[in-house]
Design a protein around this motif. Structure first.
Motif, PDB file in Angstrom:
ATOM      1  N   GLU A 181     -10.890 -14.632  -0.225  1.00 35.80           N
ATOM      2  CA  GLU A 181     -10.957 -15.463   0.974  1.00 35.80           C
ATOM      3  C   GLU A 181      -9.746 -16.401   1.013  1.00 35.80           C
ATOM      4  N   THR A 182      -9.077 -16.389   2.150  1.00 37.30           N
ATOM      5  CA  THR A 182      -7.823 -17.128   2.296  1.00 37.30           C
ATOM      6  C   THR A 182      -7.939 -18.582   1.890  1.00 37.30           C
ATOM      7  N   LYS A 183      -8.997 -19.260   2.288  1.00 39.87           N
ATOM      8  CA  LYS A 183      -9.094 -20.696   2.055  1.00 39.87           C
ATOM      9  C   LYS A 183      -9.667 -21.072   0.696  1.00 39.87           C
ATOM     10  N   SER A 184     -10.018 -20.076  -0.113  1.00 44.06           N
ATOM     11  CA  SER A 184     -10.556 -20.360  -1.446  1.00 44.06           C
ATOM     12  C   SER A 184      -9.532 -21.099  -2.289  1.00 44.06           C
ATOM     13  N   LYS A 185     -10.014 -22.027  -3.096  1.00 41.19           N
ATOM     14  CA  LYS A 185      -9.137 -22.719  -4.046  1.00 41.19           C
ATOM     15  C   LYS A 185      -9.212 -21.973  -5.366  1.00 41.19           C
ATOM     16  N   THR A 186      -8.040 -21.618  -5.882  1.00 36.85           N
ATOM     17  CA  THR A 186      -7.991 -20.903  -7.148  1.00 36.85           C
ATOM     18  C   THR A 186      -7.023 -21.615  -8.082  1.00 36.85           C
ATOM     19  N   GLU A 187      -7.134 -21.297  -9.346  1.00 36.24           N
ATOM     20  CA  GLU A 187      -6.213 -21.854 -10.340  1.00 36.24           C
ATOM     21  C   GLU A 187      -4.849 -21.184 -10.185  1.00 36.24           C
ATOM     22  N   TRP A 188      -3.794 -21.931 -10.471  1.00 32.62           N
ATOM     23  CA  TRP A 188      -2.461 -21.362 -10.434  1.00 32.62           C
ATOM     24  C   TRP A 188      -2.338 -20.369 -11.569  1.00 32.62           C
ATOM     25  N   ASP A 189      -1.925 -19.159 -11.258  1.00 36.11           N
ATOM     26  CA  ASP A 189      -1.883 -18.116 -12.277  1.00 36.11           C
ATOM     27  C   ASP A 189      -0.496 -17.531 -12.484  1.00 36.11           C
ATOM     28  N   GLY A 190       0.513 -18.173 -11.983  1.00 36.44           N
ATOM     29  CA  GLY A 190       1.874 -17.690 -12.173  1.00 36.44           C
ATOM     30  C   GLY A 190       2.514 -17.291 -10.863  1.00 36.44           C
ATOM     31  N   GLY A 191       3.749 -16.869 -10.942  1.00 43.01           N
ATOM     32  CA  GLY A 191       4.497 -16.499  -9.751  1.00 43.01           C
ATOM     33  C   GLY A 191       4.811 -15.024  -9.655  1.00 43.01           C
ATOM     34  N   LEU A 192       4.452 -14.252 -10.699  1.00 44.03           N
ATOM     35  CA  LEU A 192       4.711 -12.817 -10.713  1.00 44.03           C
ATOM     36  C   LEU A 192       3.395 -12.081 -10.500  1.00 44.03           C
ATOM     37  N   TYR A 193       3.325 -11.328  -9.407  1.00 40.09           N
ATOM     38  CA  TYR A 193       2.100 -10.626  -9.034  1.00 40.09           C
ATOM     39  C   TYR A 193       2.350  -9.128  -9.089  1.00 40.09           C
ATOM     40  N   PHE A 194       1.562  -8.429  -9.898  1.00 39.76           N
ATOM     41  CA  PHE A 194       1.722  -6.989 -10.096  1.00 39.76           C
ATOM     42  C   PHE A 194       0.650  -6.244  -9.313  1.00 39.76           C
ATOM     43  N   PHE A 195       1.072  -5.143  -8.660  1.00 44.03           N
ATOM     44  CA  PHE A 195       0.176  -4.372  -7.810  1.00 44.03           C
ATOM     45  C   PHE A 195       0.303  -2.885  -8.101  1.00 44.03           C
ATOM     46  N   SER A 196      -0.809  -2.191  -7.940  1.00 43.04           N
ATOM     47  CA  SER A 196      -0.842  -0.741  -7.875  1.00 43.04           C
ATOM     48  C   SER A 196      -1.255  -0.441  -6.441  1.00 43.04           C
ATOM     49  N   TYR A 197      -0.321   0.094  -5.682  1.00 38.97           N
ATOM     50  CA  TYR A 197      -0.479   0.182  -4.230  1.00 38.97           C
ATOM     51  C   TYR A 197      -0.811  -1.229  -3.737  1.00 38.97           C
ATOM     52  N   ASP A 198      -1.873  -1.408  -2.961  1.00 36.49           N
ATOM     53  CA  ASP A 198      -2.183  -2.761  -2.480  1.00 36.49           C
ATOM     54  C   ASP A 198      -3.268  -3.444  -3.309  1.00 36.49           C
TER      55      ASP A 198
ATOM     56  N   ALA B  48       0.818  -1.213   0.000  1.00 34.64           N
ATOM     57  CA  ALA B  48       0.000   0.000   0.000  1.00 34.64           C
ATOM     58  C   ALA B  48       0.853   1.266   0.000  1.00 34.64           C
ATOM     59  N   LYS B  49       2.119   1.152   0.375  1.00 37.92           N
ATOM     60  CA  LYS B  49       3.019   2.309   0.443  1.00 37.92           C
ATOM     61  C   LYS B  49       3.731   2.598  -0.873  1.00 37.92           C
ATOM     62  N   HIS B  50       3.551   1.736  -1.865  1.00 45.24           N
ATOM     63  CA  HIS B  50       4.292   1.869  -3.117  1.00 45.24           C
ATOM     64  C   HIS B  50       3.337   1.964  -4.306  1.00 45.24           C
ATOM     65  N   THR B  51       3.630   2.891  -5.209  1.00 52.06           N
ATOM     66  CA  THR B  51       2.785   3.107  -6.379  1.00 52.06           C
ATOM     67  C   THR B  51       2.663   1.845  -7.220  1.00 52.06           C
ATOM     68  N   LYS B  52       3.804   1.205  -7.496  1.00 56.52           N
ATOM     69  CA  LYS B  52       3.824  -0.015  -8.304  1.00 56.52           C
ATOM     70  C   LYS B  52       4.733  -1.027  -7.625  1.00 56.52           C
ATOM     71  N   SER B  53       4.241  -2.250  -7.500  1.00 55.10           N
ATOM     72  CA  SER B  53       5.034  -3.310  -6.884  1.00 55.10           C
ATOM     73  C   SER B  53       4.935  -4.578  -7.703  1.00 55.10           C
ATOM     74  N   LEU B  54       5.998  -5.361  -7.599  1.00 60.74           N
ATOM     75  CA  LEU B  54       6.056  -6.684  -8.212  1.00 60.74           C
ATOM     76  C   LEU B  54       6.455  -7.666  -7.122  1.00 60.74           C
ATOM     77  N   VAL B  55       5.623  -8.672  -6.909  1.00 55.87           N
ATOM     78  CA  VAL B  55       5.909  -9.740  -5.948  1.00 55.87           C
ATOM     79  C   VAL B  55       6.206 -10.994  -6.754  1.00 55.87           C
ATOM     80  N   TYR B  56       7.410 -11.511  -6.563  1.00 59.68           N
ATOM     81  CA  TYR B  56       7.797 -12.757  -7.237  1.00 59.68           C
ATOM     82  C   TYR B  56       7.834 -13.858  -6.191  1.00 59.68           C
ATOM     83  N   ILE B  57       6.906 -14.798  -6.306  1.00 57.91           N
ATOM     84  CA  ILE B  57       6.833 -15.948  -5.404  1.00 57.91           C
ATOM     85  C   ILE B  57       7.485 -17.110  -6.145  1.00 57.91           C
TER      86      ILE B  57
END
Length: 180
Positions: A152-169, A63-72
Motif C-alpha cells: 500500500e502506497t501510504k504504508s510506513k515502512t522501515e528504510w531498507d536501503g537504496g538498491l532494489y532487486f527484482f525478478s521481472y516486476d 516486468a519486461k526484464h528478467t533481472k533488474s536493479l533499481v538504485y534510488i
C-alpha cells in the motif's frame, strides 16, 4: 543590542538555502529545468534528459526484464555507501541486471550529471513527486518505494536501503550496498 543581534540572526537565516526537504526543483537553474521531462517511453530515452517517473511506470517496465536493479539515490551523497554511478552500471552489466538509476530529488544535480561519460550510459530518472501529490522528499520517496515493492502506497515502512532487486516486476530484496 539584543535587537541588532536578532536582526542579524534573522538576516543570516533567510539567506540560507536548505536542500533535501522538498524535491529542490525550484532551486535549479533554467537550463537544468529544461533537462527534466516526463517519461513518455522507456525505449526513447537519452543521456541529455532526466525522466520523471512514478513507481507504477517503473514497475510496468520491470516486468519486461528478467533481472533488474533499481538504485534510488540522493545526488552528491557523501556516504561511503555511495559509489560513482559507473560502479552500479558495471555491476549490472557483469551480473545481467537491467539498471534503473532514480534520483529522489534535484539538489546537487551536477554531482550526478558531471559523472556522465562513455562508461556511464544508463539514462537518469527522477521520482515524479507530482504523481504522489507531494513536494516533500520523505513522503513521495516512501510512496515510490512502496509502489515498487507492491505494498500500500501510504504504508510506513522501515528504510531498507537504496538498491532494489527484482525478478521481472517481483520485488526480491533491498540492500544498502552492492553484493560482493
Amino acid at each position: 543590542m539584543k535587537i541588532i543581534l536578532s536582526i542579524l540572526l534573522f538576516l543570516s537565516l533567510i539567506s540560507c538555502t536548505v536542500y533535501g526537504v522538498t524535491n529542490d526543483y525550484k532551486k535549479l537553474s533554467e537550463e537544468q529545468k529544461k533537462t527534466i521531462v516526463a517519461l513518455e517511453n522507456f525505449e526513447k530515452t537519452d543521456n541529455n534528459h532526466i525522466y520523471k517517473i512514478n513507481g507504477q511506470q517503473l514497475k510496468a517496465e520491470l516486468a519486461k526484464h528478467t533481472k533488474s536493479l533499481v538504485y534510488i539515490f540522493t545526488n552528491g551523497c557523501s556516504s561511503v555507501r555511495c559509489l560513482p554511478m559507473s560502479n552500479y552500471e558495471k555491476f549490472a552489466k557483469e551480473n545481467g541486471y537491467k539498471l534503473f538509476l532514480v534520483m529522489n530529488g534535484y539538489a546537487n544535480l551536477n554531482e550526478t550529471t558531471d559523472q556522465r561519460s562513455q562508461v556511464f550510459t544508463v539514462p537518469l530518472f527522477s521520482i515524479d513527486n507530482d504523481s504522489y501529490n507531494s513536494w516533500y522528499r520523505s513522503k513521495y520517496s516512501r510512496y515510490f518505494k512502496n509502489d515498487l515493492k507492491g505494498i500500500e502506497t501510504k504504508s510506513k515502512t522501515e528504510w531498507d536501503g537504496g538498491l532494489y532487486f527484482f525478478s521481472y516486476d517481483k520485488f526480491e530484496k533491498a540492500t544498502l550496498e552492492l553484493p560482493q
